[in-house]
Design a protein around this motif. Structure first.
Motif, PDB file in Angstrom:
ATOM      1  N   GLU A 282      35.330  85.044  40.703  1.00  0.00           N
ATOM      2  CA  GLU A 282      34.737  83.887  39.918  1.00  0.00           C
ATOM      3  C   GLU A 282      33.525  84.226  39.008  1.00  0.00           C
ATOM      4  O   GLU A 282      32.703  83.662  38.657  1.00  0.00           O
ATOM      5  N   ASP A 283      33.404  85.743  38.770  1.00  0.00           N
ATOM      6  CA  ASP A 283      32.214  86.125  38.122  1.00  0.00           C
ATOM      7  C   ASP A 283      32.377  86.615  36.779  1.00  0.00           C
ATOM      8  O   ASP A 283      33.349  87.409  36.674  1.00  0.00           O
ATOM      9  N   TYR A 284      31.817  86.103  35.840  1.00  0.00           N
ATOM     10  CA  TYR A 284      31.836  86.449  34.239  1.00  0.00           C
ATOM     11  C   TYR A 284      31.786  87.810  34.098  1.00  0.00           C
ATOM     12  O   TYR A 284      32.748  88.298  33.181  1.00  0.00           O
TER      13      TYR A 284
ATOM     14  N   PRO B 197      41.208  85.048  40.111  1.00  0.00           N
ATOM     15  CA  PRO B 197      39.713  84.771  40.366  1.00  0.00           C
ATOM     16  C   PRO B 197      39.299  85.000  41.854  1.00  0.00           C
ATOM     17  O   PRO B 197      38.376  85.371  42.052  1.00  0.00           O
ATOM     18  N   GLU B 198      40.404  84.905  42.576  1.00  0.00           N
ATOM     19  CA  GLU B 198      40.387  85.220  44.124  1.00  0.00           C
ATOM     20  C   GLU B 198      41.445  85.458  44.830  1.00  0.00           C
ATOM     21  O   GLU B 198      42.516  84.583  44.625  1.00  0.00           O
ATOM     22  N   PHE B 199      41.742  86.420  45.610  1.00  0.00           N
ATOM     23  CA  PHE B 199      42.815  86.605  46.440  1.00  0.00           C
ATOM     24  C   PHE B 199      43.358  85.531  47.534  1.00  0.00           C
ATOM     25  O   PHE B 199      44.457  85.478  47.901  1.00  0.00           O
ATOM     26  N   VAL B 200      42.121  85.082  48.156  1.00  0.00           N
ATOM     27  CA  VAL B 200      42.190  84.367  49.522  1.00  0.00           C
ATOM     28  C   VAL B 200      42.766  82.868  49.206  1.00  0.00           C
ATOM     29  O   VAL B 200      43.196  82.246  50.089  1.00  0.00           O
TER      30      VAL B 200
ATOM     31  N   ALA C 189      37.764  82.860  35.379  1.00  0.00           N
ATOM     32  CA  ALA C 189      36.657  82.794  36.195  1.00  0.00           C
ATOM     33  C   ALA C 189      35.918  81.388  36.025  1.00  0.00           C
ATOM     34  O   ALA C 189      35.723  81.032  34.681  1.00  0.00           O
ATOM     35  N   LYS C 190      35.575  80.638  37.011  1.00  0.00           N
ATOM     36  CA  LYS C 190      35.029  79.607  36.890  1.00  0.00           C
ATOM     37  C   LYS C 190      33.667  79.600  36.017  1.00  0.00           C
ATOM     38  O   LYS C 190      33.243  78.758  35.361  1.00  0.00           O
ATOM     39  N   GLU C 191      33.001  80.978  36.148  1.00  0.00           N
ATOM     40  CA  GLU C 191      31.629  81.002  35.637  1.00  0.00           C
ATOM     41  C   GLU C 191      31.827  81.216  33.842  1.00  0.00           C
ATOM     42  O   GLU C 191      30.717  81.393  33.325  1.00  0.00           O
ATOM     43  N   THR C 192      32.887  81.590  33.611  1.00  0.00           N
ATOM     44  CA  THR C 192      33.036  81.978  32.233  1.00  0.00           C
ATOM     45  C   THR C 192      32.981  81.018  31.213  1.00  0.00           C
ATOM     46  O   THR C 192      33.541  80.008  31.324  1.00  0.00           O
TER      47      THR C 192
END
Length: 341
Positions: free
Chosen positions: A107-109, A75-78, A132-135
């Motif tokens: 976090e993008d579908y 979802p993200e590297f950081v 991802a959160k949005e999926t």
């Protein structure tokens, strides 16, 4: 008919009135089906420029091993937790002679869909992914499974498809953390969590709620918020102190959110932990760089990554059938520091 770039073995099977297994065998020139049927399926595939993902199959069946590459979607590297998972994935994959191809969905579908397609086109032998959160639609994951691409979810699993997974014991971790807060005298415990379309969000929320009920405390919806980052925590936390009965503790879905709460309540003149107890979830490096240091649930990220590779390679190399769902649960532990009594 689906465009040839998105054509799957399932589509061919439906068009020709045969099973997906028959299509797969025909494309692999198997002697187990008739020459006529084989010719029909191969001709249809050629006419529609269909190229199956044969890497996973060839890894299982061929003595000549093709390039061994695992696709990884983060979802993200950081985020500290995801970076530790990636470390576990890379080290375990390397030890088995595999390389990894890593990308982030942010976090993008839509980006997640594109990454699945890109990995498929690049003929990775399998994919390790955290949703991802949005999926909220899962056709891109189902397509990979239909094409015989081994898929393993970690952390944020997708309940919309039948795939293997590696998770931490989110429910018990939350239950134990909130139970500890109650044992130390807290009675009005706020919960800051993620959107409930994520399975981990549901599990942590249910653990929080059940710990209250077990201890005879009422569940108060006014103490719960959708809030899973530091910025939002700093904006939302003051809202909970507007009334006469404000919280005496917070349980947060991750450390960043917990640190946002800590910063905010201290700036409001409240003492931690004398007035407010705070518990996070991750045990990242920031947990020991705040004042006081953060009580938090430790997620074993490296172990999660290693287990995800083990499960994927069991599928890729044929030790576990692609049709069998494997679930591994990695244990957590509560690390008690200065933000709780």
């Amino acid at each position: 008919m689906t465009g040839h770039n998105n054509l799957t073995m399932k589509d061919i099977a439906r068009e020709l009135g045969v099973s997906v297994a028959t299509v797969s065998r025909a494309l692999q020139n198997s002697p187990r089906i008739s020459e006529d049927r084989k010719r029909m399926i191969q001709q249809y595939a050629r006419e529609h420029n269909f190229t199956p993902n044969v890497l996973a199959e060839s890894l299982r069946n061929s003595k000549v091993k093709p390039m061994k590459v695992i696709g990884v979607i983060m979802p993200e590297f950081v985020h500290y937790y995801f970076s530790t998972i990636l470390r576990g994935i890379e080290e375990k994959a390397s030890a088995h002679g595999y390389r990894i191809m890593v990308a982030q969905s942010n976090e993008d579908y839509e980006r997640e869909v594109q990454l699945c397609q890109s990995f498929y086109e690049n003929k990775v032998c399998g994919i390790i992914v955290s949703q991802a959160k949005e999926t909220q639609h899962y056709e891109h994951f189902q397509k990979l499974l239909d094409e015989g691409v081994p898929l393993v979810f970690y952390d944020r699993i997708c309940t919309g498809v039948n795939a293997s997974m590696v998770v931490v014991d989110d429910y018990m971790a939350a239950f134990n953390a909130v139970n500890y807060l109650i044992q130390t005298g807290c009675r009005r415990i706020a919960f800051f969590g993620s959107k409930m379309n994520l399975e981990i969000a549901k599990n942590r929320f249910n653990g929080y709620k059940d710990a209250l009920l077990k201890n005879g405390l009422p569940f108060d919806e006014s103490l719960t918020r959708i809030c899973d980052n530091r910025h939002d925590a700093e904006m939302i936390t003051p809202e909970l102190f507007d009334g006469d009965y404000y919280p005496d503790a917070f349980f947060a879905v991750n450390d960043d959110t917990a640190i946002g709460i800590l910063y905010t309540v201290k700036s409001m003149g409240l003492r931690v932990p004398e007035d407010i107890s705070i518990c996070g979830f991750t045990n990242g490096v920031r947990a020991v760089s705040c004042d006081p240091m953060l009580t938090t649930v430790e997620q074993a990220g490296i172990k999660v990554g290693e287990e995800a590779v083990d499960v994927l390679l069991d599928h890729v190399e044929g030790r576990i059938p692609l049709t069998k769902v494997e679930k591994r649960v990695v244990r957590t532990r509560l690390i008690i520091r200065g933000t709780t009594r």
